[in-house]
Enzyme design. Structure first.
Site, mmCIF file in Angstrom:
data_model
loop_
_atom_site.group_PDB
_atom_site.id
_atom_site.type_symbol
_atom_site.label_atom_id
_atom_site.label_comp_id
_atom_site.label_asym_id
_atom_site.label_seq_id
_atom_site.Cartn_x
_atom_site.Cartn_y
_atom_site.Cartn_z
ATOM 1 C CG HIS A 59 3.765 -39.942 29.043
ATOM 2 N ND1 HIS A 59 2.828 -39.026 29.470
ATOM 3 C CD2 HIS A 59 4.471 -40.271 30.157
ATOM 4 C CE1 HIS A 59 2.963 -38.808 30.758
ATOM 5 N NE2 HIS A 59 3.963 -39.570 31.199
ATOM 6 C CG HIS A 61 7.767 -41.993 33.492
ATOM 7 N ND1 HIS A 61 8.269 -40.720 33.611
ATOM 8 C CD2 HIS A 61 6.426 -41.854 33.327
ATOM 9 C CE1 HIS A 61 7.275 -39.841 33.533
ATOM 10 N NE2 HIS A 61 6.152 -40.506 33.355
ATOM 11 C CD GLU A 125 4.188 -37.031 33.635
ATOM 12 O OE1 GLU A 125 2.956 -37.025 33.646
ATOM 13 O OE2 GLU A 125 4.875 -38.079 33.711
ATOM 14 C CG HIS A 191 0.760 -34.164 36.461
ATOM 15 N ND1 HIS A 191 0.455 -34.970 37.539
ATOM 16 C CD2 HIS A 191 1.312 -34.974 35.527
ATOM 17 C CE1 HIS A 191 0.827 -36.211 37.272
ATOM 18 N NE2 HIS A 191 1.341 -36.245 36.049
ATOM 19 C CB ALA A 216 -2.780 -35.731 36.964
ATOM 20 N N GLY A 245 -6.873 -50.384 31.696
ATOM 21 C CA GLY A 245 -7.954 -50.893 32.525
ATOM 22 C C GLY A 245 -7.881 -50.416 33.959
ATOM 23 C CG ASP A 270 2.227 -42.260 32.871
ATOM 24 O OD1 ASP A 270 3.391 -41.834 32.939
ATOM 25 O OD2 ASP A 270 1.358 -41.972 33.713
ATOM 26 C CB ALA A 305 3.264 -44.420 41.055
ATOM 27 N N GLY A 306 2.029 -44.009 37.592
ATOM 28 C CA GLY A 306 2.282 -44.535 36.270
ATOM 29 C C GLY A 306 1.631 -45.892 36.102
#
Length: 390
Positions: A59, A61, A125, A191, A216, A245, A270, A305-306
């Protein structure tokens, strides 16, 4: 020793059966040719270093200032290269919520890179996720998981769709899970605003992954255990965790390991485009993200955001912060995701005959030292000197 044959001697090797000190690993062409034996002149001296299998990211992006959601091959290549230099030798390219036709076009580009071996497939996703738990996804672009729409994206990936994250409580959710299972595509719960019972139904229908568990989705309440408990307790489910972390407190990560065990945990990044870069503004699909002190948040709303994580950092944190053994860390970063993707015959462990995808770390600090993919040094190989005497 010829260019297509080499051996690494003196390293600590993290093998499926345990950790072996000061051993020898031979490479021939793209593959591991043998393990064990006595060092010979010409072997590369890796005394003081630890060798683990290349990392497998389910996973991610983007990275290196580039995004897989751009639909531009050159950007996808840059993102893959960035994570490769940080030890991810097998990567699944993740999209982010967009218009269905745009996602289909992105999938077509990524499928070509999968055919070339740059990525190991596509993970969708969104857009089939909950508006209540959308995080860094545009709410106006979200869609119910109508099986026909889900199938359209899967087909656009031309056999390279690996995973679809969806919210099973939405109309069509369970039917889409069943369809994905029948197609051999991983159905992932994420999500989501699902409750405990609907999550169990999704698992029964064929869902086998929890997308970034804890993030999420509803938290655990003593009379409403929610999706987290359902996903943790079922042995058929692999749970993704982001060990940067930021997304998870270390004690929460420890809780997941204590419940599921390393054999059911896949550590992921992610990561978005800022991975491997500095602070600043970056796109995430149609949204803008600001990275400050390495933490990525939406410009509008401030949602996380990721991440900017790379898996070499996740490996080091797992050992030095969470106290995982080397074998447990390797399970979660390599073995488990390789098995989930159906690639365990090629990658995920150090074994004779498998691809020579290797990560070398310092045996004391666990910092990344070198990366090899398919028998070729990607970075760091020049620092190892050949042994001159037996």
């Amino acid at each position: 020793m010829t260019a297509d044959r080499l051996a690494l001697s003196g390293a600590r090797l993290v093998l499926p059966g345990g950790v072996v000190e000061g051993d020898r690993l031979a490479v021939e062409g793209e593959r591991i040719a043998g393990l064990g034996g006595t060092a010979t002149p010409g072997d590369l001296d890796l005394t003081g270093y630890t060798v683990v299998p290349g990392f497998v990211d389910l996973h991610v992006h983007g990275g290196g200032g580039a995004s897989y959601a751009s639909g531009i091959a050159e950007e996808a290549l840059r993102a893959a290269r960035t994570h490769l230099e940080h030890g991810t030798t097998t990567t699944v390219a993740s999209t982010v919520t967009g218009e269905i036709d745009d996602l289909a076009r992105q999938a077509a580009v990524l499928s070509e890179l999968a055919e070339d071996g740059v990525v190991a497939g596509v993970h969708f996703e969104g857009p089939f996720i909950s508006r209540n738990r959308c995080g860094a996804h545009r709410p106006d672009l979200l869609r119910d998981p109508d099986p026909a729409l889900v199938r359209k994206l899967v087909d656009a990936a031309r056999g390279h769709a690996r995973m679809v994250t969806l919210a099973p409580e939405l109309p069509g959710g369970l039917d889409s899970v069943r369809m994905l299972a029948d197609l051999g595509v991983i159905a992932a719960v994420g999500h989501t605003d699902s409750d405990y019972t609907r999550t169990l139904e999704a698992i029964g229908a064929g869902a086998t992954v929890a997308t970034h568990l804890f993030n999420a989705m509803p938290g655990i309440a003593h009379r409403a255990p929610g999706p987290i408990v359902a996903l943790l307790e079922d042995e058929r489910v692999t749970v993704e965790l982001i060990n940067d972390g930021v997304h998870l407190h270390p004690s929460v990560l420890d809780l997941a390991y204590g419940t599921a065990g390393a054999s059911r945990v896949a550590l992921i990044t992610d990561a978005m485009g800022a991975a491997g870069m500095g602070d600043g503004l970056y796109p995430l699909g149609p949204l803008q993200v600001e990275v400050e002190d390495g933490v990525a948040r939406l410009v509008e709303g401030g949602a996380i955001a990721g991440s900017t994580l790379t898996l070499d950092v996740a490996f080091k944190r797992s050992v030095t912060v969470n106290g995982l053994s080397l074998n447990q860390a390797v399970e979660s970063l390599s073995t488990v995701p390789a098995r989930l993707l159906g690639l365990a015959d090629r990658v995920g462990t150090l074994e004779t005959g498998k691809l020579a995808d290797l990560v070398v770390v310092d045996s004391t600090s666990y910092d990344l030292v070198a990366v090899m993919r398919r028998g070729e040094w990607i970075t760091g190989g020049e620092r190892f000197a050949p042994i001159t005497t037996a």
